[in-house]
Enzyme design. Structure first.
Site, short mmCIF file in Angstrom:
data_model
loop_
_atom_site.label_atom_id
_atom_site.label_comp_id
_atom_site.label_asym_id
_atom_site.label_seq_id
_atom_site.Cartn_x
_atom_site.Cartn_y
_atom_site.Cartn_z
N LYS A 1 7.99 23.44 -12.97
CA LYS A 1 7.10 22.28 -12.78
C LYS A 1 6.69 22.17 -11.32
CE LYS A 1 5.53 17.84 -13.60
NZ LYS A 1 5.51 16.64 -14.38
N GLU B 1 -4.17 17.35 -10.46
CA GLU B 1 -4.78 17.80 -11.71
C GLU B 1 -6.30 17.91 -11.56
OE1 GLU B 1 -2.63 16.23 -15.07
OE2 GLU B 1 -4.27 16.73 -16.41
N ASN C 1 -0.03 20.23 -20.23
CA ASN C 1 -0.40 19.43 -21.41
C ASN C 1 -0.37 20.24 -22.70
OD1 ASN C 1 -0.76 17.25 -19.76
ND2 ASN C 1 -2.94 17.63 -19.45
N HIS D 1 -0.31 13.34 -28.42
CA HIS D 1 -0.79 11.99 -28.13
C HIS D 1 -1.45 11.38 -29.36
CE1 HIS D 1 -0.84 13.02 -23.58
NE2 HIS D 1 0.32 12.54 -23.96
N LYS E 1 3.24 11.51 -10.70
CA LYS E 1 2.48 10.66 -11.61
C LYS E 1 3.31 9.42 -11.93
CE LYS E 1 -0.45 13.94 -14.11
NZ LYS E 1 -0.77 14.52 -15.43
N ARG F 1 0.82 -1.24 0.00
CA ARG F 1 0.00 0.00 0.00
C ARG F 1 0.84 1.27 0.00
NH1 ARG F 1 -2.59 -3.26 3.59
NH2 ARG F 1 -4.43 -4.25 2.72
N ARG G 1 -2.73 22.25 -13.29
CA ARG G 1 -1.69 21.29 -13.73
C ARG G 1 -1.89 20.94 -15.20
NH1 ARG G 1 1.06 16.27 -10.42
NH2 ARG G 1 2.32 15.52 -12.15
N HIS H 1 0.28 18.56 -25.99
CA HIS H 1 0.15 17.12 -25.78
C HIS H 1 -1.13 16.53 -26.37
CE1 HIS H 1 3.58 17.79 -23.26
NE2 HIS H 1 3.66 16.51 -22.93
N HIS I 1 8.23 10.78 -28.04
CA HIS I 1 7.27 11.65 -27.36
C HIS I 1 7.63 13.14 -27.50
CE1 HIS I 1 4.34 13.04 -24.50
NE2 HIS I 1 5.29 13.58 -23.76
N GLU J 1 10.22 19.63 -23.96
CA GLU J 1 9.50 19.93 -22.71
C GLU J 1 10.06 21.19 -22.06
OE1 GLU J 1 6.79 18.36 -21.75
OE2 GLU J 1 6.86 16.41 -22.75
#
Ligand code: GLY
Length: 377
Positions: free
Chosen positions: A243, A253, A262, A269, A159, A137, A258, A265, A283, A201
């Site tokens: 960041k 988010e 993106n 994507h 993330k 956990r 946040r 992105h 990417h 980025e």
């Protein structure tokens, strides 16, 4: 961007109340890694109870002998390390690889007092972070990112996750690390293409938050591409600060803040999905094309002038990044975007620039404008 500017070596703090942690940007001081980890753990529930560490790395770094210095530093700090080496590449972000790490931890009777150290790029950070988030956990995690993209983006903010065979990053968690240790020396041997992907980025931070930083990048292209250590440290550190501030303002988010990360992105994507992951576009390359495309969308909304798109495209091109993606079917790109939009109550949402240094989340873009932009890719 002047290399003469003295580097500020103090850490960047990600301010998250009881989960606050430090992002330390260093250049070749691995011997101090153990002390950093101990101090980072002191700020967590684990305190000094972690005496064992699982170091997760990839075979590329292992072949270069990178893990041994980290293992030695941990051992010197009284934390006994064991290293598991995963194959490099996106395929390691799988349930199978996570299972191998769980098996290893269970075989060692590891309890909650085991530290996971993610030593590698974004794949290792996501995989090891996911295991740290879920084993027992949740156990403490320290990120030691070794690629530019991981250093300025994925290692910060909690993330973590793995891929489903049909959907990228769909199985995951928010699990903040206890600390992030960035050694910019690891960038010296980074392949050109990976460096460029990280730079996409970095440029993004300039566009979304910091016009001065964007201008500094424009001035510093040659030194950055030459990997001048002080300049590299400066841009990594500035990116981490930007960041960290975004993550601190919207950890999970939830408020839309946040989501500004993106920018570029949504289109990126779709490009990755249509071109095939691990295919023609890495990417960061897809993000570069995506930022230009989404800026064109902002022109169509009347938010910015064409000169801003040209300025952005010029900087990306100077970094060797693509600004076009010819040959991809615009209809399939739109379909791929519409698959994503399910999570956004049926509307296409974009983060679009208002100027260099300022962006806004919007669902105002009309499908015909999006289509026109995709046709011009
Ligand atoms: N890479 C985007 C985020 O961390 O939210």
């Amino acid at each position: 961007m002047s290399p003469q500017k003295s580097a500020d070596d103090s850490g960047v703090l990600v301010q998250l109340g009881p989960r606050t942690y430090e992002v330390k940007v260093v250049t070749g001081q691995t011997a101090q890694f153990g002390a950093f980890v101990k101090e980072a753990l002191e700020r967590t529930w684990a305190g000094s109870s972690c005496r064992r560490a699982l170091v997760v790395t990839d075979s590329h770094l292992a072949d270069l002998g990178v893990p041994s210095a980290y293992e030695a530093a941990l051992a010197a700090a009284g934390i006994s390390p064991e290293t598991v080496i995963m194959p490099p590449g996106e395929r390691s972000k799988s349930l199978e690889c996570a299972g191998q790490l769980y098996d290893f931890l269970v075989s060692r009777s590891a309890d909650r007092h085991v530290l996971v150290v993610a030593l590698g790029g974004g794949v290792i950070g996501d995989l090891a972070g996911f295991v740290a988030a879920t084993y027992a956990r949740g156990v403490p995690l320290v990120m030691a990112p070794t690629t530019l993209l991981a250093q300025v983006d994925s290692a910060i903010g909690g993330k973590v996750g793995i891929n489903h065979p049909l959907a990228k990053n769909i199985i995951g968690a928010f699990h903040q690390p206890a600390g992030v240790w960035i050694d910019t020396n690891t960038l010296a041997s980074l392949p050109e293409r990976e460096l460029r992907c990280g730079l996409a980025e970095v440029v993004k931070y300039g566009v979304i938050l910091d016009q001065d930083f964007f201008a500094e990048l424009e001035q510093g292209v040659d030194l950055i591409l030459a990997r001048q250590p002080q300049v590299i440290r400066q841009i990594v550190r500035r990116s981490c600060q930007l960041k960290a501030a975004v993550v601190a303002s919207d950890e999970r988010e939830e408020t839309g803040r946040r989501a500004i990360l993106n920018f570029g992105h949504t289109v990126a994507h779709a490009i990755e999905a249509v071109a095939g992951y691990g295919g023609a576009f890495e990417h960061g390359e897809a993000v570069a094309v995506g930022m230009v495309a989404e800026s064109r969308l902002a022109v169509r909304l009347g938010w910015i002038g064409q000169e801003l798109v040209e300025r952005l495209a010029r900087l990306l091109a100077r970094f060797g990044l693509p600004t076009h993606a010819p040959g991809l079917d615009p209809r399939r790109l739109l379909e791929a975007m519409n698959c994503d939009k399910k999570t956004d109550r049926g509307k296409l949402r974009f983060v679009l620039p208002r100027s260099i240094g300022k962006v806004e989340l919007t669902d105002l873009a009309r499908e015909q404008d999006v289509m026109a932009v995709l046709e011009s890719l």
